[in-house]
Design an enzyme around this catalytic site. Structure first.
Site, short mmCIF file in Angstrom:
data_model
loop_
_atom_site.label_atom_id
_atom_site.label_comp_id
_atom_site.label_asym_id
_atom_site.label_seq_id
_atom_site.Cartn_x
_atom_site.Cartn_y
_atom_site.Cartn_z
N GLY A 28 0.96 -1.11 -0.18
CA GLY A 28 -0.18 -0.15 -0.11
C GLY A 28 0.71 1.07 -0.11
O GLY A 28 1.77 1.33 0.68
N ARG A 89 0.64 -4.90 -5.55
CA ARG A 89 0.78 -5.97 -4.95
C ARG A 89 1.01 -7.20 -5.74
O ARG A 89 0.46 -7.25 -6.89
CB ARG A 89 -0.60 -6.02 -4.22
CG ARG A 89 -0.82 -4.80 -3.11
CD ARG A 89 -2.12 -5.38 -2.26
NE ARG A 89 -2.29 -4.11 -1.89
CZ ARG A 89 -1.98 -3.58 -0.19
NH1 ARG A 89 -1.17 -4.24 0.21
NH2 ARG A 89 -2.30 -2.36 0.15
N ASP A 120 4.54 -4.64 6.22
CA ASP A 120 4.84 -6.01 6.67
C ASP A 120 4.75 -7.15 5.74
O ASP A 120 5.72 -7.92 5.68
CB ASP A 120 4.05 -6.44 8.14
CG ASP A 120 2.49 -6.69 7.67
OD1 ASP A 120 2.19 -6.07 6.49
OD2 ASP A 120 1.77 -6.93 8.59
N THR A 143 4.13 2.67 5.61
CA THR A 143 2.66 2.33 5.75
C THR A 143 1.93 3.33 6.61
O THR A 143 2.42 3.71 7.54
CB THR A 143 2.69 1.02 6.27
OG1 THR A 143 1.38 0.39 6.45
CG2 THR A 143 3.33 0.49 7.51
N ASP A 145 -0.33 2.53 8.45
CA ASP A 145 -0.71 1.59 9.37
C ASP A 145 -0.23 1.82 10.74
O ASP A 145 -0.75 1.51 11.94
CB ASP A 145 -1.13 0.14 9.35
CG ASP A 145 -2.43 0.08 8.18
OD1 ASP A 145 -2.95 0.69 7.93
OD2 ASP A 145 -2.14 -1.00 7.48
N ASP A 147 2.10 0.01 11.90
CA ASP A 147 1.86 -1.33 12.67
C ASP A 147 3.02 -2.22 12.79
O ASP A 147 3.06 -3.48 12.91
CB ASP A 147 0.67 -2.16 12.23
CG ASP A 147 0.64 -2.48 10.56
OD1 ASP A 147 1.76 -1.82 9.90
OD2 ASP A 147 0.31 -3.31 9.96
N MET A 187 -9.11 3.55 7.87
CA MET A 187 -8.18 2.33 7.78
C MET A 187 -7.83 1.95 9.16
O MET A 187 -7.54 2.57 9.98
CB MET A 187 -7.10 2.70 6.60
CG MET A 187 -7.68 3.20 5.21
SD MET A 187 -6.58 3.23 4.21
CE MET A 187 -7.48 2.85 2.55
N GLY A 188 -6.98 0.61 8.95
CA GLY A 188 -6.43 -0.33 9.90
C GLY A 188 -7.30 -1.35 10.24
O GLY A 188 -8.16 -1.48 11.00
N ARG A 189 -6.79 -2.31 9.24
CA ARG A 189 -7.51 -3.75 9.41
C ARG A 189 -6.99 -4.44 10.44
O ARG A 189 -7.74 -5.31 11.34
CB ARG A 189 -7.00 -4.62 8.11
CG ARG A 189 -7.99 -4.66 6.88
CD ARG A 189 -7.54 -4.99 5.71
NE ARG A 189 -6.17 -4.38 5.21
CZ ARG A 189 -5.24 -4.95 4.49
NH1 ARG A 189 -5.38 -5.95 3.99
NH2 ARG A 189 -4.19 -3.83 4.13
N GLY A 203 -11.66 14.84 18.62
CA GLY A 203 -12.76 15.14 19.73
C GLY A 203 -13.68 14.06 19.64
O GLY A 203 -14.92 14.30 20.18
N SER A 233 -24.46 16.52 18.88
CA SER A 233 -24.14 15.51 17.68
C SER A 233 -23.16 14.73 18.41
O SER A 233 -22.72 14.92 19.31
CB SER A 233 -23.40 16.34 16.47
OG SER A 233 -22.15 16.94 16.94
N GLU A 240 -11.45 0.02 10.43
CA GLU A 240 -12.04 -1.00 9.54
C GLU A 240 -11.91 -2.29 9.99
O GLU A 240 -12.72 -3.38 9.52
CB GLU A 240 -11.50 -0.73 7.97
CG GLU A 240 -10.08 -1.10 7.88
CD GLU A 240 -9.38 -0.98 6.44
OE1 GLU A 240 -8.17 -0.87 6.24
OE2 GLU A 240 -10.25 -1.11 5.56
N HIS A 270 -9.80 5.84 0.59
CA HIS A 270 -8.37 5.98 -0.06
C HIS A 270 -7.79 7.37 0.09
O HIS A 270 -6.74 7.66 -0.12
CB HIS A 270 -8.29 5.55 -1.49
CG HIS A 270 -8.37 4.22 -1.43
ND1 HIS A 270 -9.51 3.24 -1.52
CD2 HIS A 270 -7.29 3.47 -1.76
CE1 HIS A 270 -9.01 1.71 -1.62
NE2 HIS A 270 -7.63 2.03 -1.57
P1 ATP Z 1 0.55 -2.30 3.58
O1 ATP Z 1 0.80 -2.65 4.96
O2 ATP Z 1 0.65 -0.82 3.42
O3 ATP Z 1 -0.62 -3.17 2.92
P2 ATP Z 1 2.42 -4.18 2.59
O4 ATP Z 1 3.84 -4.21 2.49
O5 ATP Z 1 2.22 -5.03 3.98
O6 ATP Z 1 1.99 -2.87 2.80
P3 ATP Z 1 1.33 -6.38 0.97
O7 ATP Z 1 0.72 -6.21 -0.11
O8 ATP Z 1 0.88 -7.10 2.22
O9 ATP Z 1 1.71 -4.76 1.50
O10 ATP Z 1 2.79 -6.81 0.62
C1 ATP Z 1 3.67 -6.12 -0.49
C2 ATP Z 1 4.13 -7.24 -1.43
O11 ATP Z 1 4.87 -8.21 -0.65
C3 ATP Z 1 3.20 -8.55 -1.89
O12 ATP Z 1 2.33 -7.94 -2.92
C4 ATP Z 1 3.96 -9.45 -2.54
O13 ATP Z 1 4.88 -9.34 -3.70
C5 ATP Z 1 5.02 -9.48 -1.11
N1 ATP Z 1 4.72 -10.86 -0.11
C6 ATP Z 1 3.94 -10.66 0.77
N2 ATP Z 1 4.16 -11.72 1.35
C7 ATP Z 1 4.85 -12.58 0.88
C8 ATP Z 1 5.35 -13.81 1.13
N3 ATP Z 1 4.80 -14.67 2.11
N4 ATP Z 1 6.09 -14.41 0.13
C9 ATP Z 1 6.63 -13.51 -0.94
N5 ATP Z 1 6.37 -12.36 -1.14
C10 ATP Z 1 5.50 -11.72 -0.29
#
Ligand code: ATP
Length: 340
Positions: A28, A89, A120, A143, A145, A147, A187-189, A203, A233, A240, A270
């Site tokens: 992301g 992704r 992550d 990111t 998030d 996190d 946001m924040g899964r 607030g 209000s 999320e 978004h």
């Molecule tokens: P955000 O936290 O903002 O969603 P992110 O880095 O966690 O960002 P992801 O889509 O989860 O976003 O991961 C980014 C890319 O990392 C994935 O599209 C994939 O290409 C790669 N990736 C994630 N997990 C794996 C895995 N287990 N093995 C190989 N590649 C991975």
């Protein structure tokens, strides 16, 4: 006695065999990724290394979508949201044979090491890739998030937080005009940092996050007492990933019990990812970008650079991904007290 300042020198890491560094943004997108990219490129050049931009995250590694970067390529981007390298992704990167192809592309191009900017998932992929092919990789936490364990803040979080409060302030104007109860989803899964701190800063009357179970009766009591005190209000921020069904699910339950309230739901979506990064995110991204290249040239690998208590810290990918960075649930008490 204060230590004497010594400025960095272009020859500081001249012994290190890494000559060419690849950089990508993945997962992301987050405001401040461009500022981090700028810092990576300029730092590599400062230490007399070549630097190659890889487009669209791991997808660009597979498709060999590379560009040699010079200092001017990152001029005028510190203020831009998104990422000029694009992000993606990329499911294919989960496959070993695809990662091998990616590694071959790096070898063909003479890239010795990588800086990956992402969250992550990006670090999970990097950890596996580094383990399989022995390529040094350092991660920069980008990111919204917040996190990741091993850094007080991730790049993009502060900007997203500011976007949230700006939006909530506007919604409050209309909520007050019509005496409405608004559930606003942010946001924040898996993490409630944005909802919690966004709630304090705007607030909000209550905040619902994935880390705690949502007690609908308590929530209703907050709402009731707010109205009893003739608040005209109410705003409730919902992460999320909240387990009772997000803002729409909660709103439905509350509406059934309080038909007298005019309930509305807004999902911010978004817009939280976009916009020009705040000063905080630009500074964080600049510091982490410099630190990532210095870490690689210091023989570090499979680590994330972070900043804790104003000092740069290195955290192994494994820990950064798997250790939970806990939200401070005491902040829920703050919201409760201030909205009473
Ligand atoms: P955000 O936290 O903002 O969603 P992110 O880095 O966690 O960002 P992801 O889509 O989860 O976003 O991961 C980014 C890319 O990392 C994935 O599209 C994939 O290409 C790669 N990736 C994630 N997990 C794996 C895995 N287990 N093995 C190989 N590649 C991975």
């Amino acid at each position: 006695m204060s230590k004497e300042y010594r400025s960095p020198h272009a020859d500081d890491y001249s012994d290190n065999p890494i000559r060419k560094i690849g950089v990508l943004t993945s997962g992301g997108d987050a405001p401040g990724m461009n500022a981090a990219l700028r810092a990576v490129v300029r730092t590599a050049i400062f230490y007399r290394r070549e630097v190659v931009g890889i487009y669209q995250g791991y997808k660009g590694l597979i498709e060999k979508n590379f560009k040699n970067m010079v200092s001017g390529d990152v001029s005028n981007i510190i203020q831009l949201g998104g990422t000029i390298l694009k992000s993606a992704r990329c499911k294919e990167f989960h496959l070993r044979e695809v990662r091998e192809m990616a590694y071959n592309h790096l070898k063909e191009e003479g890239i010795d090491a990588l800086v990956v900017i992402g969250g992550d998932g990006t670090f999970t992929g990097a950890r596996i890739f580094a383990q399989e092919f022995g390529i040094p990789i350092v991660g920069v936490p980008g990111t919204i998030d917040n996190d990741l364990f091993g850094t007080d803040f991730t790049i993009g979080y502060d900007t997203a937080l500011n976007t949230i409060i700006e939006a909530v302030d506007k919604i409050r104007d209309t909520a007050t005009a019509h005496e409405r109860l608004f559930f606003i989803e942010v946001m924040g899964r898996d993490a409630g940092f944005l909802a919690l701190n966004g709630g304090i800063a705007s607030g909000a009357e209550a905040v619902l996050i994935p880390e705690t179970s949502t007690d609908i009766t308590t929530l209703e009591n907050y709402i009731k007492s707010g109205y009893r005190k003739s608040k005209n209000s109410s705003i409730v921020l919902v992460a999320e990933g909240e387990k009772a069904g997000g803002a729409f699910g909660i709103a439905k339950q509350v509406e059934e019990n309080f038909p007298q309230y005019d309930v509305r739901v807004t999902v911010l979506g978004h817009i939280q990812r976009g916009g020009s990064p705040t000063a905080f995110d630009r500074i964080l991204a600049s510091r982490l970008g410099v630190a990532s290249v210095e870490a690689l040239l210091d023989d570090q690998q499979s680590v994330m650079v972070g900043i804790s208590n104003d000092a740069v810290e290195l955290t192994p990918f494994n820990k950064a991904i798997k250790y939970d960075k806990e939200v401070n649930t005491k902040l829920l008490d703050t919201i409760h007290i201030l909205s009473s």
